[in-house]
Design a protein around this motif. Structure first.
Motif, PDB file in Angstrom:
ATOM      1  N   SER A   1     -10.579  27.537   6.034  1.00  0.00           N
ATOM      2  CA  SER A   1      -9.630  26.439   5.813  1.00  0.00           C
ATOM      3  C   SER A   1      -8.197  26.893   6.066  1.00  0.00           C
ATOM      4  O   SER A   1      -7.385  26.152   6.629  1.00  0.00           O
ATOM      5  N   VAL A   2      -7.882  28.119   5.665  1.00  0.00           N
ATOM      6  CA  VAL A   2      -6.549  28.659   5.910  1.00  0.00           C
ATOM      7  C   VAL A   2      -6.325  28.822   7.410  1.00  0.00           C
ATOM      8  O   VAL A   2      -5.265  28.483   7.944  1.00  0.00           O
ATOM      9  N   ALA A   3      -7.330  29.319   8.097  1.00  0.00           N
ATOM     10  CA  ALA A   3      -7.222  29.521   9.543  1.00  0.00           C
ATOM     11  C   ALA A   3      -7.028  28.192  10.268  1.00  0.00           C
ATOM     12  O   ALA A   3      -6.236  28.098  11.213  1.00  0.00           O
ATOM     13  N   GLU A   4      -7.730  27.149   9.842  1.00  0.00           N
ATOM     14  CA  GLU A   4      -7.601  25.847  10.486  1.00  0.00           C
ATOM     15  C   GLU A   4      -6.196  25.268  10.299  1.00  0.00           C
ATOM     16  O   GLU A   4      -5.631  24.658  11.207  1.00  0.00           O
ATOM     17  N   ALA A   5      -5.616  25.479   9.099  1.00  0.00           N
ATOM     18  CA  ALA A   5      -4.277  24.953   8.824  1.00  0.00           C
ATOM     19  C   ALA A   5      -3.210  25.673   9.645  1.00  0.00           C
ATOM     20  O   ALA A   5      -2.109  25.136   9.828  1.00  0.00           O
ATOM     21  N   MET A   6      -3.515  26.868  10.135  1.00  0.00           N
ATOM     22  CA  MET A   6      -2.581  27.587  11.004  1.00  0.00           C
ATOM     23  C   MET A   6      -2.486  26.937  12.378  1.00  0.00           C
ATOM     24  O   MET A   6      -1.507  27.143  13.098  1.00  0.00           O
ATOM     25  N   VAL A   7      -3.501  26.132  12.736  1.00  0.00           N
ATOM     26  CA  VAL A   7      -3.552  25.505  14.054  1.00  0.00           C
ATOM     27  C   VAL A   7      -3.225  24.024  13.974  1.00  0.00           C
ATOM     28  O   VAL A   7      -2.450  23.491  14.785  1.00  0.00           O
ATOM     29  N   ASP A   8      -3.805  23.331  12.985  1.00  0.00           N
ATOM     30  CA  ASP A   8      -3.681  21.873  12.861  1.00  0.00           C
ATOM     31  C   ASP A   8      -2.779  21.545  11.671  1.00  0.00           C
ATOM     32  O   ASP A   8      -3.114  21.845  10.513  1.00  0.00           O
ATOM     33  N   LYS A   9      -1.640  20.925  11.935  1.00  0.00           N
ATOM     34  CA  LYS A   9      -0.670  20.604  10.886  1.00  0.00           C
ATOM     35  C   LYS A   9      -0.911  19.239  10.263  1.00  0.00           C
ATOM     36  O   LYS A   9      -0.160  18.820   9.372  1.00  0.00           O
ATOM     37  N   THR A  10      -1.940  18.545  10.684  1.00  0.00           N
ATOM     38  CA  THR A  10      -2.169  17.173  10.231  1.00  0.00           C
ATOM     39  C   THR A  10      -2.259  17.082   8.716  1.00  0.00           C
ATOM     40  O   THR A  10      -1.571  16.283   8.076  1.00  0.00           O
ATOM     41  N   ALA A  11      -3.123  17.916   8.114  1.00  0.00           N
ATOM     42  CA  ALA A  11      -3.343  17.848   6.665  1.00  0.00           C
ATOM     43  C   ALA A  11      -2.488  18.831   5.890  1.00  0.00           C
ATOM     44  O   ALA A  11      -2.377  18.727   4.666  1.00  0.00           O
ATOM     45  N   GLY A  12      -1.877  19.784   6.597  1.00  0.00           N
ATOM     46  CA  GLY A  12      -1.114  20.809   5.918  1.00  0.00           C
ATOM     47  C   GLY A  12      -2.026  21.706   5.087  1.00  0.00           C
ATOM     48  O   GLY A  12      -3.237  21.805   5.360  1.00  0.00           O
TER      49      GLY A  12
ATOM     50  N   ALA B   1      -2.212  35.813  15.374  1.00  0.00           N
ATOM     51  CA  ALA B   1      -2.957  35.476  14.157  1.00  0.00           C
ATOM     52  C   ALA B   1      -4.458  35.510  14.414  1.00  0.00           C
ATOM     53  O   ALA B   1      -5.240  35.963  13.574  1.00  0.00           O
ATOM     54  N   LEU B   2      -4.868  35.027  15.584  1.00  0.00           N
ATOM     55  CA  LEU B   2      -6.289  35.056  15.927  1.00  0.00           C
ATOM     56  C   LEU B   2      -6.793  36.496  16.008  1.00  0.00           C
ATOM     57  O   LEU B   2      -7.899  36.809  15.543  1.00  0.00           O
ATOM     58  N   ILE B   3      -5.991  37.396  16.576  1.00  0.00           N
ATOM     59  CA  ILE B   3      -6.390  38.806  16.673  1.00  0.00           C
ATOM     60  C   ILE B   3      -6.498  39.419  15.274  1.00  0.00           C
ATOM     61  O   ILE B   3      -7.440  40.166  14.987  1.00  0.00           O
ATOM     62  N   ALA B   4      -5.549  39.086  14.386  1.00  0.00           N
ATOM     63  CA  ALA B   4      -5.609  39.621  13.018  1.00  0.00           C
ATOM     64  C   ALA B   4      -6.861  39.132  12.300  1.00  0.00           C
ATOM     65  O   ALA B   4      -7.561  39.906  11.626  1.00  0.00           O
ATOM     66  N   LEU B   5      -7.169  37.826  12.446  1.00  0.00           N
ATOM     67  CA  LEU B   5      -8.370  37.280  11.804  1.00  0.00           C
ATOM     68  C   LEU B   5      -9.657  37.832  12.406  1.00  0.00           C
ATOM     69  O   LEU B   5     -10.726  37.723  11.790  1.00  0.00           O
ATOM     70  N   SER B   6      -9.575  38.439  13.598  1.00  0.00           N
ATOM     71  CA  SER B   6     -10.756  39.011  14.246  1.00  0.00           C
ATOM     72  C   SER B   6     -11.143  40.361  13.642  1.00  0.00           C
ATOM     73  O   SER B   6     -12.220  40.880  13.931  1.00  0.00           O
ATOM     74  N   CYS B   7     -10.268  40.934  12.815  1.00  0.00           N
ATOM     75  CA  CYS B   7     -10.548  42.207  12.160  1.00  0.00           C
ATOM     76  C   CYS B   7     -11.172  41.965  10.784  1.00  0.00           C
ATOM     77  O   CYS B   7     -10.898  40.949  10.127  1.00  0.00           O
TER      78      CYS B   7
ATOM     79  N   PHE C   1     -10.415  29.391  15.604  1.00  0.00           N
ATOM     80  CA  PHE C   1      -9.844  30.046  14.424  1.00  0.00           C
ATOM     81  C   PHE C   1     -10.805  29.978  13.253  1.00  0.00           C
ATOM     82  O   PHE C   1     -11.011  30.963  12.535  1.00  0.00           O
ATOM     83  N   SER C   2     -11.392  28.805  13.049  1.00  0.00           N
ATOM     84  CA  SER C   2     -12.298  28.621  11.913  1.00  0.00           C
ATOM     85  C   SER C   2     -13.534  29.516  12.041  1.00  0.00           C
ATOM     86  O   SER C   2     -13.931  30.184  11.079  1.00  0.00           O
ATOM     87  N   ALA C   3     -14.134  29.538  13.240  1.00  0.00           N
ATOM     88  CA  ALA C   3     -15.334  30.346  13.449  1.00  0.00           C
ATOM     89  C   ALA C   3     -15.017  31.832  13.320  1.00  0.00           C
ATOM     90  O   ALA C   3     -15.805  32.600  12.733  1.00  0.00           O
ATOM     91  N   THR C   4     -13.879  32.248  13.836  1.00  0.00           N
ATOM     92  CA  THR C   4     -13.502  33.664  13.753  1.00  0.00           C
ATOM     93  C   THR C   4     -13.275  34.085  12.308  1.00  0.00           C
ATOM     94  O   THR C   4     -13.764  35.131  11.873  1.00  0.00           O
ATOM     95  N   ALA C   5     -12.536  33.282  11.567  1.00  0.00           N
ATOM     96  CA  ALA C   5     -12.266  33.602  10.166  1.00  0.00           C
ATOM     97  C   ALA C   5     -13.560  33.667   9.359  1.00  0.00           C
ATOM     98  O   ALA C   5     -13.772  34.596   8.568  1.00  0.00           O
ATOM     99  N   GLY C   6     -14.426  32.682   9.560  1.00  0.00           N
ATOM    100  CA  GLY C   6     -15.681  32.689   8.828  1.00  0.00           C
ATOM    101  C   GLY C   6     -16.553  33.887   9.144  1.00  0.00           C
ATOM    102  O   GLY C   6     -17.185  34.462   8.247  1.00  0.00           O
TER     103      GLY C   6
ATOM    104  N   LYS D   1      -6.949  17.563  22.259  1.00  0.00           N
ATOM    105  CA  LYS D   1      -8.036  18.401  22.777  1.00  0.00           C
ATOM    106  C   LYS D   1      -7.755  19.882  22.535  1.00  0.00           C
ATOM    107  O   LYS D   1      -8.634  20.620  22.063  1.00  0.00           O
ATOM    108  N   ASN D   2      -6.541  20.333  22.827  1.00  0.00           N
ATOM    109  CA  ASN D   2      -6.195  21.740  22.641  1.00  0.00           C
ATOM    110  C   ASN D   2      -6.236  22.138  21.171  1.00  0.00           C
ATOM    111  O   ASN D   2      -6.706  23.226  20.820  1.00  0.00           O
ATOM    112  N   ILE D   3      -5.737  21.258  20.308  1.00  0.00           N
ATOM    113  CA  ILE D   3      -5.749  21.555  18.880  1.00  0.00           C
ATOM    114  C   ILE D   3      -7.173  21.676  18.363  1.00  0.00           C
ATOM    115  O   ILE D   3      -7.505  22.607  17.618  1.00  0.00           O
ATOM    116  N   ALA D   4      -8.038  20.731  18.765  1.00  0.00           N
ATOM    117  CA  ALA D   4      -9.430  20.761  18.293  1.00  0.00           C
ATOM    118  C   ALA D   4     -10.143  22.026  18.767  1.00  0.00           C
ATOM    119  O   ALA D   4     -10.883  22.664  17.997  1.00  0.00           O
ATOM    120  N   ALA D   5      -9.919  22.402  20.023  1.00  0.00           N
ATOM    121  CA  ALA D   5     -10.592  23.588  20.568  1.00  0.00           C
ATOM    122  C   ALA D   5     -10.133  24.859  19.862  1.00  0.00           C
ATOM    123  O   ALA D   5     -10.952  25.688  19.433  1.00  0.00           O
TER     124      ALA D   5
END
Length: 435
Positions: free
Chosen positions: A153-164, A104-110, A141-146, A132-136
């Motif tokens: 926000s979509v990219a962050e939800a792919m990594v952190d399930k806290t807020a869905g 997913a990170l590679i796809a968002l890099s395009c 993901f967020s910086a790459t998507a932006g 720590k791993n989730i935050a990093a």
């Protein structure tokens, strides 16, 4: 003269018009398709690096990355991300089946994302999923998507399930999108059955597609980029240098270390200009170490050599915090390896030929200087003036001696030895008898 000038003007005009008529060289009407399948690792990074380099050299119209992976090594995915973001060519991600986790990170890099029917993207929760791993990874993901024009926000939800993610993932559930859901959230620009259909979204359906897959070279580079393999290489390089010192500069250790360093260098992903600088520093470290071995006791060459060696290895490993860990681990392994080698060196049949095993001891009849105690109380004759030192002949042998009391003794004078201290013989003239 005027005729010649007119002819020259006509020729220049003809050349100018011909240049205007001849079409200029155009970029190749080709799209470079890089196929990423299976686990993401160093070999995939080597494939992407090779594909991007070829695309830029051939001036391809675009780079399309075909993705079908459930994830893999995050470090390798970050390298691929950096390479895709740095290229000046348009980048298109075509998800053929799954772009999960690192995929997913590679796809968002395009810059553009197209998905095949039934494909999915997301599910990038790190393992282990510590805070720590989730935050990093979330920030990556967020910086790459932006940066590439996708929704952070979509990219962050792919990594952190806290807020869905509202309407797509409940709190506590990691976000993964189907091709249709990705289109609804503007993550994907559309659905295409084939890579050629995906190119039609960008008016490149008629372009020739040049596919790039992993080859044996990429596999070897991938193995060499493994951090544990690199740690072993560092250990062998340092142990080889220790071996060179142990064998008193026979050259075997330095040659071995140079070969291993060359392999480590070509397996990296730095630019050619940087590699040349690192290579010069690496070779320079061995030259300094060799000079120190040839002129022991100077010290400065050894210090410079060690600094250049560790500095060049640091940059070979990417000049990151991981490089520090690899160097530290490799140094510890080198000490252990050399300790084992050092205990065996005197017993080895091969190395016994290049190491000193016999000792010159006094019990075996060796002394640091010639034993001259045999001359004590003997008589001889001076063959040079003693002022106060010179040479005398005793028992037919020419030996060095000095006059007692720092007096002068002329040549051809009979003398007798009155004292021997180490290698120093003290003599005095033989008293003349009264007649």
């Amino acid at each position: 003269m005027t005729f010649i000038i007119r002819v020259c003007i006509c020729l220049v005009s003809v050349c100018y018009m011909a240049a205007a008529v001849i079409p200029q060289t155009q970029a190749a009407d080709t799209v470079r398709a890089i196929m990423i399948t299976g686990d993401i690792d160093g070999s995939q990074a080597a494939l992407v690096q090779r594909g991007i380099t070829q695309a830029e050299e051939q001036q391809d119209k675009a780079i399309m990355v075909l993705i079908n992976t459930q994830g893999g090594n995050v470090s390798s995915a970050l390298k691929i991300r950096d390479m895709l973001q740095q290229t000046s060519l348009p980048t298109i991600a075509y998800v053929t089946s799954r772009a999960w986790s690192a995929g997913a990170l590679i796809a968002l890099s395009c810059r553009h994302i197209i998905m095949a029917p039934g494909s999915s993207i997301g599910a990038a929760e790190p393992i282990p999923n510590t805070e720590k791993n989730i935050a990093a990874l979330k920030s990556e993901f967020s910086a790459t998507a932006g940066a590439m024009g996708h929704n952070p926000s979509v990219a962050e939800a792919m990594v952190d399930k806290t807020a869905g993610f509202p309407d797509y993932a409940e709190p506590g559930t990691i976000l993964a999108l189907t091709d249709k859901q990705a289109k609804e959230l503007n993550v994907s620009e559309g659905t295409a059955d084939t890579p050629e259909d995906a190119l039609r979204f960008f008016s490149m359906g008629d372009a020739k597609t040049q596919y790039e897959e992993r080859n044996w070279k990429d596999m070897i580079v991938g193995i060499l980029q493994n951090e544990y393999v690199r740690m072993i290489f560092i250990a062998c390089i340092l142990a080889a240098v220790f071996l060179e010192i142990k064998t008193a500069g026979m050259g075997i250790g330095l040659v071995t270390a140079l070969i291993l360093g060359g392999i480590l260098l070509v397996s990296g992903d730095e630019s050619l200009a940087a590699d040349i600088k690192v290579l010069v520093a690496f070779i320079g470290s061995f030259l300094c170490i060799a000079l120190e071995l040839m002129a022991p006791g100077v010290g400065i060459f050894g210090v410079i050599g060690v600094m250049l060696l560790f500095g060049s290895l640091f940059f070979m490993l990417g000049a990151t915090i991981d490089a520090v860990y690899i160097l530290a681990g490799g140094t510890v392994l080198a000490v252990i390896l050399f300790y084992g080698m050092g205990k065996r060196l005197p017993k080895s049949r091969l190395l016994s030929k290049v190491t000193l095993r016999t000792r010159s001891t006094q019990e075996k009849g060796y002394t640091s200087h010639e034993d001259k105690s045999q001359y004590l109380y003997k008589r001889g004759r001076t063959i040079t003036d003693l002022k106060p030192s010179g040479f005398v002949r005793i028992d037919g042998k020419r030996v060095e001696a000095k006059a007692a009391g720092s007096e002068y003794i002329n040549r051809d004078t009979d003398i007798r030895v009155i004292n021997v201290t180490g290698y120093c013989i003290t003599v005095e003239p033989v008293p003349k008898r009264n007649v």
